[in-house]
Design a protein around this motif. Structure first.
Motif, mmCIF file in Angstrom:
data_model
loop_
_atom_site.group_PDB
_atom_site.id
_atom_site.type_symbol
_atom_site.label_atom_id
_atom_site.label_comp_id
_atom_site.label_asym_id
_atom_site.label_seq_id
_atom_site.Cartn_x
_atom_site.Cartn_y
_atom_site.Cartn_z
ATOM 1 N N PRO A 1 11.646 -3.668 44.342
ATOM 2 C CA PRO A 1 12.237 -3.286 45.639
ATOM 3 C C PRO A 1 13.699 -2.847 45.535
ATOM 4 C CG PRO A 1 10.835 -5.197 45.921
ATOM 5 C CD PRO A 1 10.935 -4.958 44.428
ATOM 6 N N LEU A 2 14.480 -3.522 44.704
ATOM 7 C CA LEU A 2 15.874 -3.109 44.506
ATOM 8 C C LEU A 2 15.924 -1.761 43.767
ATOM 9 C CD1 LEU A 2 18.905 -3.613 44.654
ATOM 10 C CD2 LEU A 2 18.701 -5.215 42.747
ATOM 11 N N ARG B 1 15.055 1.083 46.135
ATOM 12 C CA ARG B 1 16.158 1.416 47.054
ATOM 13 C C ARG B 1 17.213 2.255 46.344
ATOM 14 N NH1 ARG B 1 15.948 0.302 52.752
ATOM 15 N NH2 ARG B 1 14.282 -1.214 52.878
ATOM 16 N N LEU C 1 18.418 6.008 47.147
ATOM 17 C CA LEU C 1 19.831 6.252 47.417
ATOM 18 C C LEU C 1 20.362 7.412 46.587
ATOM 19 C CD1 LEU C 1 21.816 4.496 49.119
ATOM 20 C CD2 LEU C 1 22.387 3.277 47.025
ATOM 21 N N GLN D 1 19.643 2.296 35.205
ATOM 22 C CA GLN D 1 18.979 1.096 34.709
ATOM 23 C C GLN D 1 19.956 -0.066 34.767
ATOM 24 O OE1 GLN D 1 16.394 -0.237 34.422
ATOM 25 N NE2 GLN D 1 16.245 -1.659 32.729
ATOM 26 N N LYS E 1 21.953 -3.194 33.269
ATOM 27 C CA LYS E 1 22.462 -3.887 32.098
ATOM 28 C C LYS E 1 22.760 -5.312 32.552
ATOM 29 C CE LYS E 1 26.361 -4.132 28.950
ATOM 30 N NZ LYS E 1 27.608 -3.496 28.470
ATOM 31 N N VAL E 2 22.239 -6.284 31.831
ATOM 32 C CA VAL E 2 22.582 -7.663 32.164
ATOM 33 C C VAL E 2 23.857 -7.990 31.387
ATOM 34 C CG1 VAL E 2 21.836 -10.042 32.290
ATOM 35 C CG2 VAL E 2 20.147 -8.222 32.469
ATOM 36 N N HIS F 1 30.703 -4.919 36.524
ATOM 37 C CA HIS F 1 29.324 -5.159 36.946
ATOM 38 C C HIS F 1 29.251 -4.916 38.455
ATOM 39 C CE1 HIS F 1 30.944 -9.261 37.735
ATOM 40 N NE2 HIS F 1 31.548 -9.097 36.561
ATOM 41 N N PHE G 1 25.992 -5.694 45.673
ATOM 42 C CA PHE G 1 25.269 -4.897 46.664
ATOM 43 C C PHE G 1 25.674 -5.298 48.072
ATOM 44 C CE2 PHE G 1 22.685 -5.723 42.889
ATOM 45 C CZ PHE G 1 22.514 -4.429 42.429
ATOM 46 N N ILE H 1 27.777 -1.421 45.780
ATOM 47 C CA ILE H 1 26.713 -0.457 46.061
ATOM 48 C C ILE H 1 26.138 -0.718 47.447
ATOM 49 C CG2 ILE H 1 24.469 0.429 45.308
ATOM 50 C CD1 ILE H 1 25.231 -0.425 42.445
ATOM 51 N N ASP H 2 26.282 0.246 48.340
ATOM 52 C CA ASP H 2 25.722 0.157 49.691
ATOM 53 C C ASP H 2 24.260 0.578 49.630
ATOM 54 O OD1 ASP H 2 24.942 0.415 52.325
ATOM 55 O OD2 ASP H 2 26.729 1.522 52.957
ATOM 56 N N LEU H 3 23.357 -0.404 49.759
ATOM 57 C CA LEU H 3 21.925 -0.133 49.600
ATOM 58 C C LEU H 3 21.300 0.480 50.839
ATOM 59 C CD1 LEU H 3 20.702 -3.407 47.838
ATOM 60 C CD2 LEU H 3 20.932 -1.135 46.806
ATOM 61 N N SER I 1 17.161 -3.366 53.407
ATOM 62 C CA SER I 1 17.403 -3.247 51.966
ATOM 63 C C SER I 1 17.826 -4.579 51.341
ATOM 64 C CB SER I 1 18.438 -2.157 51.674
ATOM 65 O OG SER I 1 19.724 -2.530 52.143
ATOM 66 N N GLY J 1 15.687 -6.206 48.462
ATOM 67 C CA GLY J 1 15.912 -5.944 47.039
ATOM 68 C C GLY J 1 16.736 -7.032 46.370
ATOM 69 N N PRO J 2 17.970 -7.258 46.828
ATOM 70 C CA PRO J 2 18.782 -8.305 46.198
ATOM 71 C C PRO J 2 18.182 -9.706 46.344
ATOM 72 C CG PRO J 2 20.173 -6.793 47.421
ATOM 73 C CD PRO J 2 18.753 -6.418 47.733
ATOM 74 N N LEU K 1 24.404 -8.388 36.885
ATOM 75 C CA LEU K 1 23.876 -7.048 36.716
ATOM 76 C C LEU K 1 24.954 -6.002 36.763
ATOM 77 C CD1 LEU K 1 20.931 -6.756 39.182
ATOM 78 C CD2 LEU K 1 20.962 -7.306 36.753
ATOM 79 N N VAL L 1 24.612 -1.949 37.308
ATOM 80 C CA VAL L 1 23.673 -0.839 37.451
ATOM 81 C C VAL L 1 24.290 0.347 36.727
ATOM 82 C CG1 VAL L 1 22.315 0.580 38.998
ATOM 83 C CG2 VAL L 1 22.895 -1.752 39.671
#
Lengths: 226, 226
Positions: free
Chosen positions: A206-207, A210, A214, A221, A223-224, B162, B165, B190-192, B197, B200-201, B222, B224
């Motif tokens: 789901p994330l 979104r 967007l 992708q 990255k942890v 990092h 959201f 990040i504005d989802l 939304s 997702g988080p 995380l 992204v």
């Protein structure tokens, strides 16, 4: 290695093409090979007809789900989530028994519109349901958090400096899948634990969806950072 | 700014302490202030009694949920997910009306053992339920993917490189929350999209909890990569 890939959509083709380039003997499986070859229109995801792709990838053989599974020492489930268990039943338990099955599918439910929800989540996962249905198969969930282009070429984004997850009950199977992932360019491979840990990457969708909506691209992708 | 924080656990305290340091007037709310101050044992998460923390943070006032909400121009829901709607009802619709409510809680269900599952997910979220229950409040879901220490100090990990959201229906509320996040050190916000939304988080939590179990630390996050 002999690899069987179930599913002739974008994910199956992309994996098949790259794995064949890397020297593997790949058979890609579909429910009805004659029907798959006869199609002349793009599929619902906009992929060109399979026959066009097959001409460009003569090293990859096409067969039934059962033929692809029987061929593979390792099998990859790349059909859509809703069709996964049915495709695996067609592939046949005997053709999957004892083998590593990489599951890249997601339990996406498009019935409520876009973005899709999940038809399994929270206290179960598609990875677990597949492992439960095929107890003699060594299921490894991986790559489901990614677009197919990134699966086979993580270096196309930030020099590959991002993460991929593996979940499964069999440590030797996960090690073998890790080796295959490294051959595709993956550097940060995170072993989440047994197959129940597949809930995490599946519920990430789901994330992911979104973010894709967007940015109108699937080329991103996680990255942890740690 | 006058900020009301609901919840005297680790998250509420950590946010309250840092926001007071940044010059905000903070009141932290609890169901029964006398009972909260009377406790002498650590809470179930191992946090020392609130009275010990309060002595070290004399700038933060303690009040009821309603007093904290009435005090705040901006209110933060930092109670555990299971208690969130009840705490907000105690805070009172009139004390929340028209205000920004930052929701950092997660719908964690501990009833099935560890790691917890979610008591809302997939086609709904706790963020949405809060927005639905308080239609005149501008709910912004954020920071729920993070340990409290990282919420207030993202730079402690990878120099803050990092992502965090935000989800919510009101763009000006999200902009104000973005400003508050930047004041805490956040760079990649990040504005989802709208409050739906938040699914997702919130559904990222199962992956987060597996990683926390694996590494025995909540200090990761995380990024992204795109």
């Amino acid at each position: 290695m002999k690899i069987g890939i179930l599913g002739t959509g974008g994910v199956g083709r992309t994996l098949a093409g790259r794995l064949a380039e890397l020297g593997h003997e790949v058979t890609i499986g579909t429910r009805d090979p004659a029907a798959t070859l006869a199609r002349t229109d793009p599929d619902f995801m906009g992929n060109p007809p399979f026959s066009v792709w097959a001409q460009q990838n003569p090293g990859v053989k096409l067969g039934t789900f059962a033929e692809a599974a029987a061929h593979g020492e390792l099998v990859i489930n790349a059909v859509n989530g809703g069709g996964a268990l049915s495709a695996l039943q067609s592939a046949g338990e005997v053709n999957l028994s004892g083998k590593i099955l990489i599951d890249v599918s997601n339990p996406l439910d498009f019935s409520r519109g876009m973005p899709p929800s999940l038809f399994i989540s929270n206290t179960d996962s598609l990875g677990e349901q597949i492992q439960h249905a095929f107890p003699n198969t060594r299921v490894v969930k991986t790559l489901n958090t990614l677009n197919a282009l990134l699966m086979i070429n993580p270096g196309m984004l930030a020099n590959g400096d991002h993460s991929v997850f593996v979940s499964g009950n069999d440590p030797t199977a996960k090690a073998a899948v890790g080796e295959l992932l490294r051959s595709l360019g993956w550097q940060d491979i995170i072993d989440l634990g047994d197959i129940t840990s597949a809930r995490g990457p599946e519920m990430f969708l789901p994330l992911y969806l979104r973010l894709m909506g967007l940015w109108q691209t699937p080329i991103f992708q996680l990255k942890v950072v740690r």
